[in-house]
Design a protein around this motif. Sequence first.
Motif, PDB file in Angstrom:
ATOM      1  N   GLU A 120       0.836  -1.193   0.000  1.00 16.08           N
ATOM      2  CA  GLU A 120       0.000   0.000   0.000  1.00 16.08           C
ATOM      3  C   GLU A 120       0.874   1.247   0.000  1.00 16.08           C
ATOM      4  O   GLU A 120       1.968   1.261   0.568  1.00 16.08           O
ATOM      5  N   GLU A 122       1.071   5.904  -1.117  1.00 15.51           N
ATOM      6  CA  GLU A 122       0.531   7.152  -1.640  1.00 15.51           C
ATOM      7  C   GLU A 122       1.463   7.611  -2.759  1.00 15.51           C
ATOM      8  O   GLU A 122       2.674   7.370  -2.707  1.00 15.51           O
ATOM      9  N   LEU A 123       0.898   8.289  -3.760  1.00 13.99           N
ATOM     10  CA  LEU A 123       1.640   8.629  -4.959  1.00 13.99           C
ATOM     11  C   LEU A 123       1.489  10.109  -5.284  1.00 13.99           C
ATOM     12  O   LEU A 123       0.382  10.638  -5.256  1.00 13.99           O
ATOM     13  N   CYS A 189      -3.633   2.114  -3.501  1.00 14.91           N
ATOM     14  CA  CYS A 189      -3.248   3.511  -3.305  1.00 14.91           C
ATOM     15  C   CYS A 189      -4.221   4.225  -2.364  1.00 14.91           C
ATOM     16  O   CYS A 189      -5.431   4.228  -2.592  1.00 14.91           O
ATOM     17  N   HIS A 190      -3.698   4.835  -1.310  1.00 19.06           N
ATOM     18  CA  HIS A 190      -4.520   5.601  -0.373  1.00 19.06           C
ATOM     19  C   HIS A 190      -4.793   7.012  -0.879  1.00 19.06           C
ATOM     20  O   HIS A 190      -5.853   7.576  -0.595  1.00 19.06           O
ATOM     21  N   LEU A 192      -3.619   9.916  -4.269  1.00 22.19           N
ATOM     22  CA  LEU A 192      -2.872  10.211  -5.486  1.00 22.19           C
ATOM     23  C   LEU A 192      -2.917  11.731  -5.699  1.00 22.19           C
ATOM     24  O   LEU A 192      -3.997  12.304  -5.858  1.00 22.19           O
ATOM     25  N   VAL A 220      -6.768   2.114  -9.319  1.00 19.79           N
ATOM     26  CA  VAL A 220      -5.615   1.954  -8.439  1.00 19.79           C
ATOM     27  C   VAL A 220      -5.949   2.342  -6.995  1.00 19.79           C
ATOM     28  O   VAL A 220      -5.439   1.750  -6.040  1.00 19.79           O
ATOM     29  N   LEU A 221      -6.836   3.331  -6.806  1.00 17.03           N
ATOM     30  CA  LEU A 221      -7.198   3.776  -5.458  1.00 17.03           C
ATOM     31  C   LEU A 221      -7.985   2.692  -4.714  1.00 17.03           C
ATOM     32  O   LEU A 221      -8.840   2.026  -5.291  1.00 17.03           O
TER      33      LEU A 221
END
Length: 400
Positions: A120, A122-123, A189-190, A192, A220-221
């Motif tokens: 997991e 963040e991006l 993903c948490h 973006l 993706v989220l």
Amino acid sequence: MPHCLATQIECFALPCVQDGYVFEYEVSNPKGESLIFVRFERYEFFIHKRYRHKHQDYILKCKKISAGIPTGIIKGALRILAKHNQKYLISHNLNNDSLRSLLVSPFLKQIEDFLSFDEEFELEIGFGSGRHILQKAQQNPNRLFIGIELYTPSIEQVLNQINLLGLQNLWIVNFDARIFLELLPSNLCHALYVHFPVPWHKKPHRRVWSAGFVQEALRVLREGGKLELRTDDEEYFADAYKILMNEGAFGAYISKNIDKEVVSKYEGRWRRMQKSIYEMQMYALDTSPQKILDLQFDFCALKEVLKEKALGEIAKSFAKISAKKVLQKSFLHINDLYLNQDRCILALSFGDFSQPQSKYVLLEKDEVVYLGGNPLPTEATHSAHFELVQLLRSCFERHH
């Protein structure tokens, strides 16, 4: 870009090993340009030699086979060739570098590192000075953060900050964010972040934010994860909003000139200029199905035909095939062809029109492979690969 200029270029007998570099072979095209294939440890690349008629000199520079090759390693190979041609040398920009460049970092990841990724995260896309993502990583040491950026000086700056701050939870990727998203697994993903992207008013197809981007972001989220856009450009914001409204179920929050805990360098600049800052947050409401990237990029259909035909004869027939193919959702372009007695190199551009990939294909007796590994497994690239195999097979069989 590292390079050197000379009135003449002489290459040593190949293969040759110097200072850990292996110079394996040289191939040339009909225009008199050539590629010298070089290995150094796990890195592979070409040195491109070209005569510039306008300047009446030769230029040597790098043609990368894969992303993420440190500049210091490329300069090392060019220094060896420049030293060998010292008496012909005009100029170069190869000083003040080493193999221990900042880009040689465990936190600089290759795109292949994410093809079987399951952590997991963040991006942030286009992190610039890195102020936002560095502070987020400091505040959340148990969460992995990934920053993606195309601008090399920004990458060097943030890698240096990672080292100075002792961070262990921030990875950096030098790649196109749109392709990167397509390769990531679903629901990991948490958050973006897309903060102050380049507006590209004259070339909107180059924008990060598009219908395809939003769809991949939602996939993706994780459920409840957010996609956050911040921009000072009202037109960009309006266009992004229109794209968002064409999607299915999601939650959204829109604001203007809201103070944030972490202010980027660009946001600080715009606020001092009293420009408005627009923000849109979009929340995923559902869990998405997993994406399966089981796409094959082999050349098995060509190998038997290649065994029975001389490379020189096959290469001559390439001039008779169409170098450009426009497919339903992708394209294939054979940019150039390089030869020596034992091998042929095809230089390709292919895949999605707005996100093309560049690859080199090596054809030797009994072997056809992509140098530097297979293309990234996107649907557009796979479609173009299939067309390439059919094109080459028909070319070989026609001259059998």
